[in-house]
Design a protein around this motif. Structure first.
Motif, PDB file in Angstrom:
ATOM      1  N   GLU A 193       7.972  10.314  -3.276  1.00 11.55           N
ATOM      2  CA  GLU A 193       7.765  10.606  -1.851  1.00 11.55           C
ATOM      3  C   GLU A 193       6.711   9.705  -1.231  1.00 11.55           C
ATOM      4  N   VAL A 194       7.000   9.295   0.001  1.00 11.13           N
ATOM      5  CA  VAL A 194       6.116   8.374   0.720  1.00 11.13           C
ATOM      6  C   VAL A 194       5.718   9.037   2.034  1.00 11.13           C
ATOM      7  N   PRO A 195       4.411   9.184   2.288  1.00 12.30           N
ATOM      8  CA  PRO A 195       3.997   9.673   3.608  1.00 12.30           C
ATOM      9  C   PRO A 195       4.297   8.593   4.660  1.00 12.30           C
ATOM     10  N   VAL A 196       4.807   8.997   5.804  1.00 10.92           N
ATOM     11  CA  VAL A 196       5.164   8.017   6.838  1.00 10.92           C
ATOM     12  C   VAL A 196       4.520   8.414   8.163  1.00 10.92           C
ATOM     13  N   GLY A 197       3.771   7.496   8.733  1.00  8.65           N
ATOM     14  CA  GLY A 197       3.207   7.719  10.069  1.00  8.65           C
ATOM     15  C   GLY A 197       3.972   6.844  11.043  1.00  8.65           C
ATOM     16  N   ILE A 198       4.448   7.443  12.122  1.00  7.64           N
ATOM     17  CA  ILE A 198       5.197   6.650  13.108  1.00  7.64           C
ATOM     18  C   ILE A 198       4.218   6.192  14.182  1.00  7.64           C
TER      19      ILE A 198
ATOM     20  N   TYR B 230      -9.432  -1.900  -0.867  1.00  7.63           N
ATOM     21  CA  TYR B 230     -10.028  -0.639  -1.355  1.00  7.63           C
ATOM     22  C   TYR B 230      -9.018   0.102  -2.239  1.00  7.63           C
ATOM     23  N   PRO B 231      -9.501   1.119  -2.958  1.00 13.32           N
ATOM     24  CA  PRO B 231      -8.560   1.928  -3.749  1.00 13.32           C
ATOM     25  C   PRO B 231      -7.540   2.604  -2.835  1.00 13.32           C
ATOM     26  N   GLU B 232      -6.365   2.828  -3.359  1.00 18.88           N
ATOM     27  CA  GLU B 232      -5.310   3.435  -2.541  1.00 18.88           C
ATOM     28  C   GLU B 232      -5.685   4.832  -2.053  1.00 18.88           C
ATOM     29  N   GLU B 233      -6.541   5.527  -2.799  1.00 21.78           N
ATOM     30  CA  GLU B 233      -6.990   6.859  -2.371  1.00 21.78           C
ATOM     31  C   GLU B 233      -7.648   6.768  -0.983  1.00 21.78           C
ATOM     32  N   ALA B 234      -8.364   5.682  -0.734  1.00 20.54           N
ATOM     33  CA  ALA B 234      -9.067   5.533   0.547  1.00 20.54           C
ATOM     34  C   ALA B 234      -8.060   5.362   1.684  1.00 20.54           C
ATOM     35  N   LEU B 235      -6.992   4.602   1.414  1.00 16.44           N
ATOM     36  CA  LEU B 235      -5.992   4.407   2.474  1.00 16.44           C
ATOM     37  C   LEU B 235      -5.199   5.692   2.700  1.00 16.44           C
ATOM     38  N   ASP B 236      -4.926   6.429   1.630  1.00 21.20           N
ATOM     39  CA  ASP B 236      -4.243   7.721   1.785  1.00 21.20           C
ATOM     40  C   ASP B 236      -5.093   8.651   2.657  1.00 21.20           C
ATOM     41  N   TYR B 237      -6.403   8.635   2.402  1.00 14.85           N
ATOM     42  CA  TYR B 237      -7.315   9.473   3.192  1.00 14.85           C
ATOM     43  C   TYR B 237      -7.259   9.047   4.665  1.00 14.85           C
TER      44      TYR B 237
ATOM     45  N   ALA C 215      -3.283 -13.446  -3.195  1.00 10.06           N
ATOM     46  CA  ALA C 215      -4.083 -12.252  -2.866  1.00 10.06           C
ATOM     47  C   ALA C 215      -3.541 -11.582  -1.606  1.00 10.06           C
ATOM     48  N   ALA C 216      -3.148 -12.397  -0.622  1.00  9.66           N
ATOM     49  CA  ALA C 216      -2.579 -11.827   0.613  1.00  9.66           C
ATOM     50  C   ALA C 216      -1.259 -11.133   0.303  1.00  9.66           C
ATOM     51  N   ARG C 217      -0.438 -11.778  -0.531  1.00 11.80           N
ATOM     52  CA  ARG C 217       0.875 -11.205  -0.863  1.00 11.80           C
ATOM     53  C   ARG C 217       0.711  -9.870  -1.591  1.00 11.80           C
ATOM     54  N   GLU C 218      -0.140  -9.850  -2.606  1.00 11.41           N
ATOM     55  CA  GLU C 218      -0.302  -8.614  -3.399  1.00 11.41           C
ATOM     56  C   GLU C 218      -0.887  -7.486  -2.537  1.00 11.41           C
ATOM     57  N   LEU C 219      -1.779  -7.847  -1.624  1.00 12.00           N
ATOM     58  CA  LEU C 219      -2.363  -6.827  -0.744  1.00 12.00           C
ATOM     59  C   LEU C 219      -1.291  -6.228   0.167  1.00 12.00           C
ATOM     60  N   ILE C 220      -0.501  -7.089   0.766  1.00 16.00           N
ATOM     61  CA  ILE C 220       0.511  -6.598   1.719  1.00 16.00           C
ATOM     62  C   ILE C 220       1.579  -5.797   0.984  1.00 16.00           C
ATOM     63  N   GLU C 221       1.959  -6.266  -0.199  1.00 18.97           N
ATOM     64  CA  GLU C 221       2.963  -5.507  -0.959  1.00 18.97           C
ATOM     65  C   GLU C 221       2.431  -4.135  -1.351  1.00 18.97           C
ATOM     66  N   ARG C 222       1.142  -4.040  -1.631  1.00 24.19           N
ATOM     67  CA  ARG C 222       0.594  -2.731  -1.991  1.00 24.19           C
ATOM     68  C   ARG C 222       0.443  -1.816  -0.784  1.00 24.19           C
ATOM     69  N   ASP C 223      -0.010  -2.361   0.360  1.00 29.90           N
ATOM     70  CA  ASP C 223      -0.490  -1.499   1.453  1.00 29.90           C
ATOM     71  C   ASP C 223       0.418  -1.407   2.672  1.00 29.90           C
ATOM     72  N   ARG C 224       1.569  -2.068   2.654  1.00 32.37           N
ATOM     73  CA  ARG C 224       2.375  -2.164   3.880  1.00 32.37           C
ATOM     74  C   ARG C 224       2.866  -0.810   4.398  1.00 32.37           C
ATOM     75  N   ASN C 225       2.942   0.222   3.552  1.00 34.42           N
ATOM     76  CA  ASN C 225       3.464   1.514   4.030  1.00 34.42           C
ATOM     77  C   ASN C 225       2.411   2.391   4.700  1.00 34.42           C
ATOM     78  N   HIS C 226       1.162   1.943   4.729  1.00 35.02           N
ATOM     79  CA  HIS C 226       0.100   2.812   5.267  1.00 35.02           C
ATOM     80  C   HIS C 226      -0.009   2.674   6.787  1.00 35.02           C
ATOM     81  N   PRO C 227       0.223   3.781   7.509  1.00 33.19           N
ATOM     82  CA  PRO C 227       0.096   3.693   8.969  1.00 33.19           C
ATOM     83  C   PRO C 227      -1.332   3.387   9.413  1.00 33.19           C
ATOM     84  N   SER C 228      -2.327   3.767   8.603  1.00 33.25           N
ATOM     85  CA  SER C 228      -3.719   3.519   8.996  1.00 33.25           C
ATOM     86  C   SER C 228      -4.027   2.024   9.074  1.00 33.25           C
ATOM     87  N   VAL C 229      -3.301   1.217   8.303  1.00 35.19           N
ATOM     88  CA  VAL C 229      -3.584  -0.225   8.292  1.00 35.19           C
ATOM     89  C   VAL C 229      -2.974  -0.863   9.549  1.00 35.19           C
TER      90      VAL C 229
END
Ligand code: BDP
Length: 572
Positions: free
Chosen positions: A248-253, A315-322, A372-386
């Motif tokens: 499951e993926v949290p989604v912010g529109i 940052y750790p993914e926990e921070a972006l989830d928060y 580094a840019a690629r790995e960051l975007i691949e990890r964090d692209r689903n976060h609405p906060s970003v």
């Protein structure tokens, strides 16, 4: 896999030759995971050790995992890791601020005791992530430091996981959101290991059914969408089902747009009020700690801040989830800083070498930044906060070669994510007349220390110069300007009625001056203060116990500037 692991520092670089992975590590040292090892023991040699350290633990997966796919995952191993399962090398990874994982199904025996060993190197170079350099001291030791202003903490900094999935499994899920009037559109794309059918269901925050679809990639419609907003992080939940696997993926529109001088979230101008921060605290160093994370976010909220830049690394993914859940707006930064030898104030005879010259950052370093840019975007692209990618902190943007170095990094980010703006933070040595790269980016981000490194102790001149420089940037670019850093060091407890440098009053006055200038300037879209809390750096004459620009002390006690800022941010 968190807990207390065995640990050995490899002072004589014997570990590889003696095959330390093949038996119990020598010695009797225990080390907590996650944590940096540097400050854990009262041992100066360990604190400043350059080279390898070894971690070891054991895992006994249950027999019920037989036939499943077993994965070993490291959320952050700083900086260069080699992992053995038993006697076999299972993984190698470079870059301590991004995760890696490896399928260990064939290397682990379920129901048995399996030895897991990690060798970590903290050696820095211009192409390590983060970059740094080393030199041999007159005493014959090797000393090294990051090119940036923070201590080179090392260790298994984030959670380590051993988890099981069905053999045929979901490999990745990517989502993007758009708005058509009041209808939210969610484009999703699922990568799977086989060819069975994928189905997805979207639920609202209470778990109610909103929409569903079949197929690995499609678009879901959400009529009258409840938007993700700054300060109100509403999240839908996308449940992806594939055979026996479910994820499951949290989604912010929400939408992000830069329109002339305005930064728009959901079509409304957003003013950044926030901070840069470090993953840094006493004892654990850069080790992730959920308690500290929740406390720091609570302090940010107490300040009235609405945003955060993940200075100076992912940052750790926990921070972006928060941040997703609480509507905190995030500028997500790579560890590619600082690519700048003009800012390297270390011991030197003669002028600094050219940043992008033969002794500086070359093709290998540039490729590391692209990766580094690629790995960051691949990890964090689903976060609405970003809301924006920060691709470099204070590179030498006035130097020959800056454009050639930065352009491929920008191109990679734009290709991977056309939905978010990109920025870099500009250093004071590259005002608009000298800068060569700002046109490649969407926003003008300025780290400005008028009142501290420039016009220290003379706030009247500092204010005039800051205003004048902002005017010059605004004349040149029709883009929003964000003050991404400003501030002054203060020694907690040092007071004067007339503000002088290093007092708490002077720090407050500098931040208030920048706020006044920013608020009065049409092109400015906000202010981030440097820094959230005091933090450790390399040893330097300007760093008594570290960098003291914190609004909070290192143990999170508020300085006068924190109360001042809270008054301004909560009231405005
Ligand atoms: C800026 C850097 C930041 C430093 C800060 C400072 O982006 O990492 O800590 O200045 O000097 O150059 O305090």
């Amino acid at each position: 896999m968190d807990g207390v692991w065995r640990f050995a520092a490899d002072y004589s670089a014997a570990g590889h030759a003696e095959r330390w992975w093949s038996a119990e590590l020598p010695g009797t040292v225990d080390m907590p995971v996650p944590a940096s090892y540097n400050d854990l023991l009262p041992d100066e040699r360990l604190r400043d050790h350059v080279g390898l350290v070894w971690y070891q633990t054991h895992a006994r997966p249950p027999r019920s995992w037989e036939g499943r796919r077993i994965v070993l995952r490291f959320d952050g191993a700083a900086h260069d890791a080699t992992v053995w399962v038993g006697d076999t090398i299972a993984a190698r990874h470079t870059g301590g601020f991004l995760p890696f994982e490896v399928d260990v199904t064939d290397l682990l025996a379920c129901g048995e005791r399996n030895r897991i060993t990690v060798a970590l190197s903290n050696e820095l170079s211009f192409s390590s992530m983060p970059p740094g350099r080393s030199h041999r001291t007159p005493a014959g030791t090797v000393s090294q430091a990051l090119t940036a202003d923070y201590f080179n903490y090392t260790g298994l900094h984030r959670h380590v996981w051993l988890y099981a999935t069905p053999a045929d499994h979901i490999e990745d899920v990517a989502v993007r959101t758009r708005l058509d009037g009041s209808t939210g559109l969610i484009d999703y794309d699922v990568t799977i290991s086989g060819s069975a059918e994928v189905s997805v269901r979207l639920r609202d925050a209470q778990g109610g059914h909103v929409s569903s679809a079949v197929g690995a990639a499609s678009t879901l419609e959400v009529p009258e969408a409840h938007l993700w907003e700054p300060g109100a992080g509403y999240l839908y939940r996308l449940e992806v089902e594939y055979g026996q696997d479910i994820y499951e993926v949290p989604v912010g529109i929400r939408t992000i747009e830069v329109d002339g001088r305005r930064f728009l979230i959901n079509g409304k101008p957003f003013t950044f009020k926030g901070v840069g921060r470090h993953e840094d605290s006493p004892i654990r160093g850069r080790g992730h700690d959920d308690a500290l994370m929740v406390h720091d976010f609570a302090l940010l909220d107490w300040l009235g801040a609405n945003s955060l830049r993940t200075t100076h690394y992912p940052y750790p993914e926990e921070a972006l989830d928060y941040a997703d859940r609480h509507g905190v707006v995030v500028i997500d930064e790579t560890a590619a800083g600082m690519v700048n030898l003009a800012m390297d104030f270390g011991p030197r005879t003669g002028p600094p070498p050219e940043t992008f010259g033969p002794e500086g950052f070359g093709a290998e370093a540039r490729d590391a930044c692209v990766r580094a840019a690629r790995e960051l975007i691949e990890r964090d692209r689903n976060h609405p906060s970003v809301v924006m990618w920060c691709l470099s902190n204070e590179p030498d943007s006035a130097a020959d070669g800056a454009r050639e170095f930065l352009a491929p990094i920008v191109a990679e980010a734009r290709a991977l994510d056309p939905t978010r703006p990109v920025c870099f933070t500009n250093v004071f040595l590259a005002p608009p007349e000298r800068d060569r790269i700002t046109d490649l980016f969407d926003m003008v981000c300025l780290n400005r220390y008028q009142g501290w490194y420039v016009n220290g102790g003379d706030l009247a001149s500092a204010e005039l110069e800051l205003r004048a420089e902002l005017d010059r940037w605004a004349e040149r670019y029709d883009k929003p300007i964000l003050i991404t850093e400003c501030g002054a060091d203060s020694l907690a407890g040092l007071h004067e009625t007339a503000p002088t440098m290093w007092t708490e009053e002077y720090q407050s006055a500098v931040i208030a001056m920048v706020a006044r200038v920013a608020e009065q300037h049409d092109a400015v879209a906000g202010q981030h203060v440097w820094s959230f809390a005091d933090f450790l750096t390399r040893q330097e004459v300007i760093r008594p116990g570290g960098n003291l620009k914190g609004l909070f002390t290192r143990d999170r006690k508020p300085k006068a500037a924190a109360f001042d800022l809270r008054r301004r941010w909560i009231e405005s």
